[in-house]
Design a protein around this motif. Structure first.
Motif, mmCIF file in Angstrom:
data_model
loop_
_atom_site.group_PDB
_atom_site.id
_atom_site.type_symbol
_atom_site.label_atom_id
_atom_site.label_comp_id
_atom_site.label_asym_id
_atom_site.label_seq_id
_atom_site.Cartn_x
_atom_site.Cartn_y
_atom_site.Cartn_z
ATOM 1 N N CYS A 186 9.635 27.242 -19.738
ATOM 2 C CA CYS A 186 10.307 28.363 -20.384
ATOM 3 C C CYS A 186 11.017 27.925 -21.660
ATOM 4 O O CYS A 186 10.850 28.520 -22.725
ATOM 5 C CB CYS A 186 11.301 28.995 -19.407
ATOM 6 S SG CYS A 186 12.150 30.442 -20.072
ATOM 7 N N VAL A 187 11.795 26.855 -21.564
ATOM 8 C CA VAL A 187 12.627 26.450 -22.693
ATOM 9 C C VAL A 187 11.781 25.904 -23.840
ATOM 10 O O VAL A 187 12.060 26.158 -25.022
ATOM 11 C CB VAL A 187 13.693 25.428 -22.243
ATOM 12 C CG1 VAL A 187 13.118 24.044 -22.028
ATOM 13 C CG2 VAL A 187 14.835 25.365 -23.256
ATOM 14 N N LEU A 191 11.801 27.440 -27.545
ATOM 15 C CA LEU A 191 12.341 26.621 -28.635
ATOM 16 C C LEU A 191 11.279 26.218 -29.649
ATOM 17 O O LEU A 191 11.534 26.213 -30.859
ATOM 18 C CB LEU A 191 12.997 25.356 -28.066
ATOM 19 C CG LEU A 191 14.321 25.522 -27.318
ATOM 20 C CD1 LEU A 191 14.781 24.178 -26.754
ATOM 21 C CD2 LEU A 191 15.395 26.108 -28.226
ATOM 22 N N PHE A 192 10.082 25.851 -29.177
ATOM 23 C CA PHE A 192 9.087 25.274 -30.080
ATOM 24 C C PHE A 192 7.814 26.103 -30.224
ATOM 25 O O PHE A 192 7.152 26.025 -31.251
ATOM 26 C CB PHE A 192 8.709 23.867 -29.605
ATOM 27 C CG PHE A 192 9.856 22.901 -29.636
ATOM 28 C CD1 PHE A 192 10.241 22.306 -30.817
ATOM 29 C CD2 PHE A 192 10.558 22.609 -28.482
ATOM 30 C CE1 PHE A 192 11.302 21.421 -30.851
ATOM 31 C CE2 PHE A 192 11.619 21.722 -28.498
ATOM 32 C CZ PHE A 192 11.992 21.129 -29.696
ATOM 33 N N GLY A 193 7.445 26.876 -29.194
ATOM 34 C CA GLY A 193 6.194 27.608 -29.251
ATOM 35 C C GLY A 193 6.320 28.990 -29.851
ATOM 36 O O GLY A 193 5.894 29.244 -30.983
ATOM 37 N N ILE A 194 6.937 29.909 -29.122
ATOM 38 C CA ILE A 194 7.034 31.304 -29.558
ATOM 39 C C ILE A 194 7.793 31.425 -30.867
ATOM 40 O O ILE A 194 7.413 32.190 -31.764
ATOM 41 C CB ILE A 194 7.678 32.155 -28.445
ATOM 42 C CG1 ILE A 194 6.731 32.250 -27.246
ATOM 43 C CG2 ILE A 194 8.027 33.549 -28.956
ATOM 44 C CD1 ILE A 194 7.314 32.944 -26.035
ATOM 45 N N SER A 195 8.872 30.656 -31.015
ATOM 46 C CA SER A 195 9.672 30.740 -32.244
ATOM 47 C C SER A 195 8.860 30.305 -33.462
ATOM 48 O O SER A 195 8.930 30.937 -34.529
ATOM 49 C CB SER A 195 10.930 29.869 -32.112
ATOM 50 O OG SER A 195 10.597 28.513 -31.851
ATOM 51 N N GLN A 358 1.349 33.100 -23.272
ATOM 52 C CA GLN A 358 2.441 32.228 -22.843
ATOM 53 C C GLN A 358 3.397 32.951 -21.904
ATOM 54 O O GLN A 358 3.819 32.406 -20.876
ATOM 55 C CB GLN A 358 3.220 31.716 -24.054
ATOM 56 C CG GLN A 358 2.568 30.544 -24.762
ATOM 57 C CD GLN A 358 3.529 29.927 -25.755
ATOM 58 O OE1 GLN A 358 3.568 30.331 -26.901
ATOM 59 N NE2 GLN A 358 4.294 28.971 -25.314
ATOM 60 N N VAL A 359 3.748 34.178 -22.274
ATOM 61 C CA VAL A 359 4.692 34.952 -21.462
ATOM 62 C C VAL A 359 4.084 35.277 -20.098
ATOM 63 O O VAL A 359 4.754 35.153 -19.057
ATOM 64 C CB VAL A 359 5.108 36.240 -22.202
ATOM 65 C CG1 VAL A 359 5.963 37.129 -21.292
ATOM 66 C CG2 VAL A 359 5.880 35.902 -23.479
ATOM 67 N N ILE A 360 2.810 35.673 -20.086
ATOM 68 C CA ILE A 360 2.135 36.005 -18.819
ATOM 69 C C ILE A 360 2.097 34.780 -17.904
ATOM 70 O O ILE A 360 2.414 34.868 -16.707
ATOM 71 C CB ILE A 360 0.715 36.541 -19.086
ATOM 72 C CG1 ILE A 360 0.784 37.930 -19.722
ATOM 73 C CG2 ILE A 360 -0.089 36.590 -17.787
ATOM 74 C CD1 ILE A 360 -0.571 38.469 -20.158
ATOM 75 N N LEU A 361 1.698 33.627 -18.444
ATOM 76 C CA LEU A 361 1.638 32.401 -17.646
ATOM 77 C C LEU A 361 3.019 32.032 -17.100
ATOM 78 O O LEU A 361 3.151 31.613 -15.943
ATOM 79 C CB LEU A 361 1.092 31.247 -18.493
ATOM 80 C CG LEU A 361 -0.411 31.242 -18.749
ATOM 81 C CD1 LEU A 361 -0.781 30.158 -19.753
ATOM 82 C CD2 LEU A 361 -1.180 31.040 -17.446
ATOM 83 N N LEU A 362 4.038 32.200 -17.935
ATOM 84 C CA LEU A 362 5.405 31.886 -17.503
ATOM 85 C C LEU A 362 5.811 32.744 -16.312
ATOM 86 O O LEU A 362 6.358 32.238 -15.321
ATOM 87 C CB LEU A 362 6.372 32.091 -18.665
ATOM 88 C CG LEU A 362 7.845 31.841 -18.356
ATOM 89 C CD1 LEU A 362 8.093 30.378 -17.975
ATOM 90 C CD2 LEU A 362 8.724 32.217 -19.554
ATOM 91 N N TYR A 363 5.497 34.036 -16.376
ATOM 92 C CA TYR A 363 5.891 34.925 -15.283
ATOM 93 C C TYR A 363 5.025 34.705 -14.036
ATOM 94 O O TYR A 363 5.512 34.871 -12.910
ATOM 95 C CB TYR A 363 5.824 36.383 -15.738
ATOM 96 C CG TYR A 363 7.030 36.786 -16.550
ATOM 97 C CD1 TYR A 363 8.239 37.089 -15.930
ATOM 98 C CD2 TYR A 363 6.981 36.827 -17.934
ATOM 99 C CE1 TYR A 363 9.353 37.450 -16.671
ATOM 100 C CE2 TYR A 363 8.081 37.173 -18.687
ATOM 101 C CZ TYR A 363 9.272 37.475 -18.043
ATOM 102 O OH TYR A 363 10.380 37.810 -18.780
ATOM 103 N N VAL A 381 14.291 34.458 -24.083
ATOM 104 C CA VAL A 381 14.769 35.123 -25.303
ATOM 105 C C VAL A 381 15.781 34.241 -26.033
ATOM 106 O O VAL A 381 15.718 34.082 -27.261
ATOM 107 C CB VAL A 381 15.385 36.498 -24.961
ATOM 108 C CG1 VAL A 381 16.065 37.099 -26.184
ATOM 109 C CG2 VAL A 381 14.315 37.444 -24.437
ATOM 110 N N THR A 382 16.697 33.641 -25.278
ATOM 111 C CA THR A 382 17.711 32.763 -25.882
ATOM 112 C C THR A 382 17.060 31.544 -26.530
ATOM 113 O O THR A 382 17.417 31.159 -27.648
ATOM 114 C CB THR A 382 18.724 32.304 -24.811
ATOM 115 O OG1 THR A 382 19.299 33.447 -24.176
ATOM 116 C CG2 THR A 382 19.829 31.470 -25.437
ATOM 117 N N SER A 383 16.102 30.943 -25.834
ATOM 118 C CA SER A 383 15.417 29.766 -26.369
ATOM 119 C C SER A 383 14.645 30.112 -27.636
ATOM 120 O O SER A 383 14.658 29.344 -28.609
ATOM 121 C CB SER A 383 14.461 29.189 -25.318
ATOM 122 O OG SER A 383 15.141 28.804 -24.149
#
Length: 418
Positions: A186-187, A191-195, A358-363, A381-383
């Protein structure tokens, strides 16, 4: 012996799948294998499972650079390769980038194995000597990294603030009742992927035609980067909290700087890919040298084999050599095919699709490990928000690795002062 070869090939196959799948950490695959090991041990030996895990982790460590650089989806060991890797892709040099990380990873494994006798003599007593001051070493090294990659006082202060804030985020996250694999997934996604992908969408980047031809000469500077990556990965096996992402900054500094940005990018990618694979191998070697597993995969293996002896070490080294050799060929083949498919694809749609994946795999993994989904959402969201800050402040994203370093400093400070 034949069954161990089968285990090695199976591990390479699984590592290829997990490495090429955006967002999946090798420890997650290892955790699933370990969870079903009680069933598997009815059919295969503990050594079979361990060889499978060794080859899986090596293959994953090399092949995970493909989605990391081409899609901007990082793991801990590839987080800092996102920006230079993306830069080469946007210049139409994806084939060259793939060859750089392939050579770096393969070469570093060879370096680590050749230097093993020296490590066996020097590092165990050094490890015992430095254990009580580990937190001081982490603190000094962290400040050095921040100073080394900033050129102005303003940049240093912003970098220091990001380091502290990410450390606070890391401490809060790791206190939560979550699997460490889910927390890291998640983090690092945030921090590095989605952002990174969100910021590139803001720039309206497009994927150009990827060059069929490439120019990659192995000179002394590149050999030095490979050796630096291999040795740094081994040394980091003794520094808790420091992994490939932090060590790559040290390796970049040690491998030397030039006035040529292309040369610096190449040397950086060689060092970080070498460091990622050598750290993977040395975390297993550390079980034999100091009796302390240095990665999730190594921990699982230490449970499967209670008495780790020299014969086990030799088998795992040979498995690593087979795995890195076959993975090198797979990385070149899959990387070239992947880069060819990317030519002409709408970058904006691809980026949005990668974020959704990424979000689907995370959930999916969150549900599997019964993680509280509202907390997982807040963490992501915070990350992601924190991961956008370095882009707008014009500082390096390596400082966000405080998310791992500061919790490690606190833990070791409490451990040796109590």
């Amino acid at each position: 012996m034949f069954e161990l070869v089968i285990a090695c090939l199976l591990g390479i196959g699984i590592g290829t799948i997990t490495g090429m799948t955006p967002g999946i950490h090798v420890n997650t695959a290892g955790a699933i294998l370990f969870a079903v090991s009680t069933i598997l041990l009815s059919f295969v030996s503990p050594e079979f499972l361990c060889v499978l895990m060794v080859s899986m982790s090596i293959a994953h460590a090399l092949l995970e650079f493909i989605p990391s650089m081409l899609l901007g989806v990082p793991e801990e060991g590839t987080a800092l390769s996102v920006l230079p890797g993306h830069k080469m892709v946007l210049e139409g040099r994806s084939k060259e980038a793939i060859r750089i990380v392939s050579i770096g990873g393969f070469g570093a494994i060879i370096v680590t194995i050749l230097l093993l006798p020296i490590f066996a003599i020097v590092l165990p007593p050094t490890y015992e000597l430095l254990k009580p001051v580990t937190w001081i070493l982490l603190l000094i090294a962290s400040i050095y990294l921040i100073y080394k990659v900033t050129s102005t006082l303003k940049g240093f202060l912003w970098s220091l603030l990001l380091f502290i804030l990410s450390g606070i985020l890391g401490w809060i996250i790791f206190q939560a009742p979550l699997s460490s694999g889910i927390s890291l997934m998640c983090v690092f996604s945030g921090l590095f992927g989605i952002s990174t992908i969100l910021f590139s969408l803001n720039d309206n980047s497009t994927i150009p035609h990827q060059n069929k031809f490439y120019d990659l000469d192995i000179d002394n500077a590149k050999i030095k980067s490979i050796i630096t990556g291999g040795t740094t990965g081994a040394i980091l096996g003794f520094l808790p909290g420091f992994g490939p992402a932090q060590g790559s900054v040290i390796a970049q500094s040690a491998s030397g700087q030039s006035n040529n940005d292309d040369e610096n990018t190449t040397n950086f990618l060689l060092a970080i890919s070498g460091l990622n694979t050598s750290d993977c191998l040395f975390s297993l070697i550390a079980i034999y040298l100091i009796g302390n597993p240095r990665s999730g995969i190594a921990v699982y293996m230490s449970y499967l084999i209670s008495e780790f002896n020299l014969s086990h070490l030799i088998v795992f080294i040979f498995a690593s050599l087979i795995a890195v050799s076959l993975s090198l060929a797979l990385c070149l083949k899959l990387g070239d095919s992947f880069s060819k498919l990317m030519s002409g694809i709408d970058y904006r749609k691809l980026s949005i699709a990668v974020i959704i994946l990424q979000v689907i795999l995370l959930y999916i993994f969150g549900l599997y490990y019964q993680a509280p989904l509202p907390y997982l959402t807040l963490m992501l969201v915070t990350s992601a928000a924190m991961g956008l800050l370095p882009h707008y402040l014009d500082v390096g994203k390596s400082h966000l690795m405080g998310v791992l370093i500061i919790p490690a400093i606190i833990i070791y400070m409490q451990m040796f002062q109590s």
